[in-house]
Motif scaffolding. Structure first.
Motif, PDB file in Angstrom:
ATOM      1  N   LEU A  68       0.830  -1.207   0.000  1.00 31.44           N
ATOM      2  CA  LEU A  68       0.000   0.000   0.000  1.00 31.44           C
ATOM      3  C   LEU A  68       0.861   1.253   0.000  1.00 31.44           C
ATOM      4  O   LEU A  68       0.564   2.221  -0.718  1.00 31.44           O
ATOM      5  N   ALA A  69       1.939   1.255   0.784  1.00 31.53           N
ATOM      6  CA  ALA A  69       2.835   2.417   0.823  1.00 31.53           C
ATOM      7  C   ALA A  69       3.399   2.701  -0.564  1.00 31.53           C
ATOM      8  O   ALA A  69       3.461   3.861  -1.005  1.00 31.53           O
ATOM      9  N   ALA A  70       3.812   1.652  -1.276  1.00 31.08           N
ATOM     10  CA  ALA A  70       4.367   1.830  -2.619  1.00 31.08           C
ATOM     11  C   ALA A  70       3.317   2.368  -3.586  1.00 31.08           C
ATOM     12  O   ALA A  70       3.613   3.253  -4.414  1.00 31.08           O
ATOM     13  N   GLU A  71       2.093   1.857  -3.488  1.00 32.88           N
ATOM     14  CA  GLU A  71       1.033   2.315  -4.406  1.00 32.88           C
ATOM     15  C   GLU A  71       0.685   3.781  -4.155  1.00 32.88           C
ATOM     16  O   GLU A  71       0.439   4.541  -5.097  1.00 32.88           O
ATOM     17  N   ILE A  72       0.671   4.199  -2.898  1.00 34.00           N
ATOM     18  CA  ILE A  72       0.376   5.600  -2.589  1.00 34.00           C
ATOM     19  C   ILE A  72       1.458   6.509  -3.150  1.00 34.00           C
ATOM     20  O   ILE A  72       1.184   7.574  -3.711  1.00 34.00           O
ATOM     21  N   MET A  73       2.714   6.083  -3.024  1.00 33.69           N
ATOM     22  CA  MET A  73       3.810   6.896  -3.547  1.00 33.69           C
ATOM     23  C   MET A  73       3.734   7.005  -5.064  1.00 33.69           C
ATOM     24  O   MET A  73       4.030   8.057  -5.637  1.00 33.69           O
ATOM     25  N   ALA A 249       4.807   3.317   7.387  1.00 36.35           N
ATOM     26  CA  ALA A 249       5.202   3.664   6.020  1.00 36.35           C
ATOM     27  C   ALA A 249       3.986   4.059   5.194  1.00 36.35           C
ATOM     28  O   ALA A 249       4.002   5.069   4.469  1.00 36.35           O
ATOM     29  N   ALA A 250       2.920   3.253   5.281  1.00 30.77           N
ATOM     30  CA  ALA A 250       1.706   3.553   4.511  1.00 30.77           C
ATOM     31  C   ALA A 250       1.076   4.864   4.975  1.00 30.77           C
ATOM     32  O   ALA A 250       0.670   5.695   4.151  1.00 30.77           O
ATOM     33  N   ALA A 251       0.997   5.055   6.296  1.00 29.38           N
ATOM     34  CA  ALA A 251       0.407   6.284   6.836  1.00 29.38           C
ATOM     35  C   ALA A 251       1.253   7.503   6.479  1.00 29.38           C
ATOM     36  O   ALA A 251       0.720   8.566   6.118  1.00 29.38           O
ATOM     37  N   TYR A 252       2.567   7.357   6.574  1.00 31.14           N
ATOM     38  CA  TYR A 252       3.476   8.463   6.264  1.00 31.14           C
ATOM     39  C   TYR A 252       3.341   8.876   4.795  1.00 31.14           C
ATOM     40  O   TYR A 252       3.247  10.059   4.473  1.00 31.14           O
ATOM     41  N   ALA A 253       3.318   7.868   3.891  1.00 33.44           N
ATOM     42  CA  ALA A 253       3.171   8.175   2.468  1.00 33.44           C
ATOM     43  C   ALA A 253       1.861   8.895   2.198  1.00 33.44           C
ATOM     44  O   ALA A 253       1.811   9.842   1.389  1.00 33.44           O
ATOM     45  N   ASP A 268      -7.571   8.839  -6.340  1.00 28.24           N
ATOM     46  CA  ASP A 268      -6.239   8.237  -6.390  1.00 28.24           C
ATOM     47  C   ASP A 268      -6.026   7.275  -5.223  1.00 28.24           C
ATOM     48  O   ASP A 268      -5.453   6.192  -5.383  1.00 28.24           O
ATOM     49  N   PHE A 269      -6.492   7.691  -4.049  1.00 26.53           N
ATOM     50  CA  PHE A 269      -6.334   6.839  -2.867  1.00 26.53           C
ATOM     51  C   PHE A 269      -7.144   5.558  -3.016  1.00 26.53           C
ATOM     52  O   PHE A 269      -6.676   4.467  -2.663  1.00 26.53           O
ATOM     53  N   TYR A 270      -8.350   5.692  -3.547  1.00 29.29           N
ATOM     54  CA  TYR A 270      -9.181   4.505  -3.777  1.00 29.29           C
ATOM     55  C   TYR A 270      -8.498   3.548  -4.752  1.00 29.29           C
ATOM     56  O   TYR A 270      -8.486   2.329  -4.549  1.00 29.29           O
ATOM     57  N   ARG A 271      -7.903   4.109  -5.821  1.00 30.76           N
ATOM     58  CA  ARG A 271      -7.208   3.269  -6.795  1.00 30.76           C
ATOM     59  C   ARG A 271      -6.014   2.563  -6.135  1.00 30.76           C
ATOM     60  O   ARG A 271      -5.754   1.392  -6.408  1.00 30.76           O
ATOM     61  N   SER A 272      -5.305   3.268  -5.248  1.00 34.05           N
ATOM     62  CA  SER A 272      -4.176   2.657  -4.533  1.00 34.05           C
ATOM     63  C   SER A 272      -4.647   1.505  -3.651  1.00 34.05           C
ATOM     64  O   SER A 272      -4.010   0.449  -3.596  1.00 34.05           O
ATOM     65  N   LEU A 273      -5.763   1.706  -2.954  1.00 35.44           N
ATOM     66  CA  LEU A 273      -6.313   0.645  -2.114  1.00 35.44           C
ATOM     67  C   LEU A 273      -6.716  -0.560  -2.952  1.00 35.44           C
ATOM     68  O   LEU A 273      -6.470  -1.716  -2.574  1.00 35.44           O
ATOM     69  N   LEU A 274      -7.320  -0.296  -4.104  1.00 37.50           N
ATOM     70  CA  LEU A 274      -7.794  -1.376  -4.973  1.00 37.50           C
ATOM     71  C   LEU A 274      -6.612  -2.188  -5.516  1.00 37.50           C
ATOM     72  O   LEU A 274      -6.619  -3.429  -5.470  1.00 37.50           O
ATOM     73  N   LEU A 275      -5.586  -1.501  -6.026  1.00 37.53           N
ATOM     74  CA  LEU A 275      -4.416  -2.197  -6.562  1.00 37.53           C
ATOM     75  C   LEU A 275      -3.681  -2.970  -5.469  1.00 37.53           C
ATOM     76  O   LEU A 275      -3.210  -4.087  -5.690  1.00 37.53           O
ATOM     77  N   SER A 276      -3.595  -2.374  -4.279  1.00 43.14           N
ATOM     78  CA  SER A 276      -2.941  -3.049  -3.154  1.00 43.14           C
ATOM     79  C   SER A 276      -3.699  -4.309  -2.760  1.00 43.14           C
ATOM     80  O   SER A 276      -3.099  -5.346  -2.465  1.00 43.14           O
ATOM     81  N   ALA A 277      -5.039  -4.209  -2.761  1.00 41.38           N
ATOM     82  CA  ALA A 277      -5.857  -5.366  -2.400  1.00 41.38           C
ATOM     83  C   ALA A 277      -5.685  -6.499  -3.408  1.00 41.38           C
ATOM     84  O   ALA A 277      -5.566  -7.671  -3.038  1.00 41.38           O
ATOM     85  N   LYS A 278      -5.643  -6.149  -4.703  1.00 45.98           N
ATOM     86  CA  LYS A 278      -5.462  -7.174  -5.734  1.00 45.98           C
ATOM     87  C   LYS A 278      -4.108  -7.862  -5.597  1.00 45.98           C
ATOM     88  O   LYS A 278      -4.000  -9.093  -5.672  1.00 45.98           O
ATOM     89  N   THR A 279      -3.063  -7.067  -5.404  1.00 43.94           N
ATOM     90  CA  THR A 279      -1.716  -7.634  -5.257  1.00 43.94           C
ATOM     91  C   THR A 279      -1.618  -8.486  -4.010  1.00 43.94           C
ATOM     92  O   THR A 279      -1.044  -9.583  -4.017  1.00 43.94           O
ATOM     93  N   THR A 280      -2.191  -7.989  -2.902  1.00 47.03           N
ATOM     94  CA  THR A 280      -2.150  -8.727  -1.637  1.00 47.03           C
ATOM     95  C   THR A 280      -2.906 -10.043  -1.744  1.00 47.03           C
ATOM     96  O   THR A 280      -2.463 -11.075  -1.234  1.00 47.03           O
ATOM     97  N   ALA A 281      -4.065 -10.027  -2.419  1.00 46.05           N
ATOM     98  CA  ALA A 281      -4.848 -11.255  -2.585  1.00 46.05           C
ATOM     99  C   ALA A 281      -4.064 -12.293  -3.381  1.00 46.05           C
ATOM    100  O   ALA A 281      -4.075 -13.488  -3.053  1.00 46.05           O
ATOM    101  N   SER A 282      -3.362 -11.821  -4.413  1.00 41.10           N
ATOM    102  CA  SER A 282      -2.560 -12.730  -5.229  1.00 41.10           C
ATOM    103  C   SER A 282      -1.443 -13.367  -4.404  1.00 41.10           C
ATOM    104  O   SER A 282      -1.232 -14.587  -4.439  1.00 41.10           O
ATOM    105  N   ILE A 283      -0.730 -12.535  -3.639  1.00 41.12           N
ATOM    106  CA  ILE A 283       0.353 -13.053  -2.790  1.00 41.12           C
ATOM    107  C   ILE A 283      -0.209 -13.930  -1.684  1.00 41.12           C
ATOM    108  O   ILE A 283       0.345 -14.979  -1.342  1.00 41.12           O
ATOM    109  N   GLY A 284      -1.345 -13.509  -1.111  1.00 39.53           N
ATOM    110  CA  GLY A 284      -1.947 -14.278  -0.022  1.00 39.53           C
ATOM    111  C   GLY A 284      -2.365 -15.669  -0.467  1.00 39.53           C
ATOM    112  O   GLY A 284      -2.183 -16.647   0.273  1.00 39.53           O
ATOM    113  N   MET A 285      -2.914 -15.796  -1.670  1.00 39.62           N
ATOM    114  CA  MET A 285      -3.302 -17.107  -2.178  1.00 39.62           C
ATOM    115  C   MET A 285      -2.073 -17.987  -2.385  1.00 39.62           C
ATOM    116  O   MET A 285      -2.089 -19.198  -2.110  1.00 39.62           O
ATOM    117  N   LEU A 286      -0.993 -17.377  -2.844  1.00 45.28           N
ATOM    118  CA  LEU A 286       0.248 -18.126  -3.037  1.00 45.28           C
ATOM    119  C   LEU A 286       0.805 -18.609  -1.702  1.00 45.28           C
ATOM    120  O   LEU A 286       1.253 -19.751  -1.565  1.00 45.28           O
TER     121      LEU A 286
END
Length: 436
Positions: A68-73, A249-253, A268-286
């Motif tokens: 999430l921190a990376a997506e916000i940046m 890190a996420a809060a600071y960004a 923009d923040f909503y898009r960051s949350l959405l992309l972070s959720a998709k990436t996290t779900a992919s990693i979480g399933m793995l």
């Protein structure tokens, strides 16, 4: 070392499903359930294994928070300000924009913890800056961006190191410290290569930014530059755990992007949350699939059997590390890094412990190997990402990335043969070592 028919059938199913495009996490879960069925065990064990692994491990929270921190940046202007500051420092030298690419990766590494985030975020801007007006070929710019992106997960924070700490039961804090010197050395290798190539190929010299403007540009970029400082102070000052530091890190960004730079809107923040959720779900399933499959591997007693087999070869620690390097580099050409960390590395850890290899040193060597797999032909993930971003042919990209890969492999050899390059900084902060 012998394995059961059930395990061979399960492994065959995993390979078959993955080959035909099923996500690796789902393939491992399917193969593991088939194994349990053939062994007459309760199917609920699969759910129990990944639920216990996912929800009882506090460290796992660090992964989505760093993402999430990376997506916000990336959605704000933080990366852009960072690039301008780097350009003011080293852009004035021959091949300066190429040096900027390396420098921004060093600083960006202290924020995202992800090679893919680095390449997809600031890498896009570097590609545009380097190829504008034909200063550099698209393939060279893309190759350098891919090579510098692998530094991201070596210098803390690092998502792969978080995952390694999960499977090796090792201190994240000391792992983070262990990656600092190797990450800087890898950057140094790349900058030397660029310096030599710049003179041979007559790379362009950028118009220098007047030195009188540097204090102003530093002041404007200071909130971005302070992010790694805040994270490291929190972790090593005893204020936060690494997982809490990820939340910081996420809060600071977010605060810097909204309050200081005013560059992130609600959309923009909503898009960051959405992309972070998709990436996290992919990693979480793995991760879930790996937890279940690791249970199968444990039932088969494969880690202990492999450890006894390797020990019977009478290997010394250095020879074992060389073999591990070769194995991981080969696997990195065809497997995704998280899969290697969660499935392959746990099998190697018992042997490393038995040989008295420090697990922090081993972890950094493993992570560097896996990162180099991202730019190793023919299937390095970053090669495909940069091909899409740059539009250059894969053949040209591979040709330009090979010199950088060779330089980074020389750096890897240094970390492997000289453990103090990894352990010096952790020991400076009180690390006692993990030799058995």
């Amino acid at each position: 070392m012998t394995v059961s028919l059930a395990f061979m059938v399960a492994l065959g199913l995993i390979t078959f499903l993955a080959f035909f495009g099923l996500p690796m996490g789902l393939a491992m879960i399917s193969g593991s359930i088939l194994y349990l069925l053939m062994r007459g065990q309760d199917m609920g064990i699969a759910a129990e294994q990944f639920l216990n692994g996912m929800y009882s491990n506090y460290i796992m929270l660090a992964v989505p928070l760093f993402i999430l921190a990376a997506e916000i940046m990336n959605s704000g202007s933080l990366s852009d300000r960072l690039l301008k500051w780097c350009d003011a420092l080293v852009g004035r030298f021959r091949g300066g924009l190429a040096q900027v690419n390396v420098l921004q990766s060093i600083v960006f590494a202290g924020m995202s913890g992800s090679a893919v985030a680095d390449a997809a975020g600031s890498g896009k801007m570097m590609q545009h800056m380097m190829t504008k007006d034909g200063k550099y070929t698209p393939s060279y710019a893309a190759a350098l961006t891919a090579a510098t992106a692998v530094i991201g997960p070596i210098i803390p924070p690092s998502i792969p190191m978080v995952l390694y700490a999960l499977v090796a039961d090792t201190s994240i804090g000391y792992l983070f410290l262990g990656g600092v010197v190797p990450g800087l050395l890898m950057s140094g290798f790349l900058m030397v290569q660029i310096g030599v190539t710049a003179r041979l190929k007559k790379f362009p010299v950028e118009p220098p930014v007047p030195l009188r403007q540097l204090p102003r540009m530093t002041w404007e970029a200071l909130p971005v530059l302070m992010m790694p400082v805040v994270l490291m102070w929190g972790i090593y000052g005893g204020v936060t755990t690494p997982t809490e530091a990820a939340a910081v890190a996420a809060a600071y960004a977010l605060v810097v992007s909204i309050v200081v730079y005013r560059s992130v809107r609600a959309r923009d923040f909503y898009r960051s949350l959405l992309l972070s959720a998709k990436t996290t779900a992919s990693i979480g399933m793995l991760i879930a699939g790996a937890l279940v499959f690791n249970y199968v591997v444990t039932i088969e007693n494969i880690p202990r059997s492999l450890s006894l087999l390797l020990l019977s070869w009478d290997l010394d620690p250095l020879m074992f590390l060389i073999i591990v390097n070769v194995i991981l580099l080969v696997l990195g050409c065809v497997l995704e890094g998280t899969t290697i960390l969660l499935v392959i590395v746990p099998v190697l850890i018992p042997t490393a412990q038995a040989l008295g290899i420090d697990l922090v040193h081993f972890g950094v060597v493993v992570v560097v190997n896996i990162m180099l797999g991202l730019i190793t032909p023919p299937y390095g993930l970053l090669l495909f990402i940069m091909t899409r971003i740059s539009g250059s042919p894969m053949k040209a990209l591979i040709s330009d990335v090979m010199p950088f890969l060779i330089g980074l492999l020389l750096a890897l050899a240094l970390f492997t043969f000289v453990p103090e390059t990894v352990l010096w900084l952790p020991k400076l902060f009180g690390y006692q070592g993990m030799l058995l």
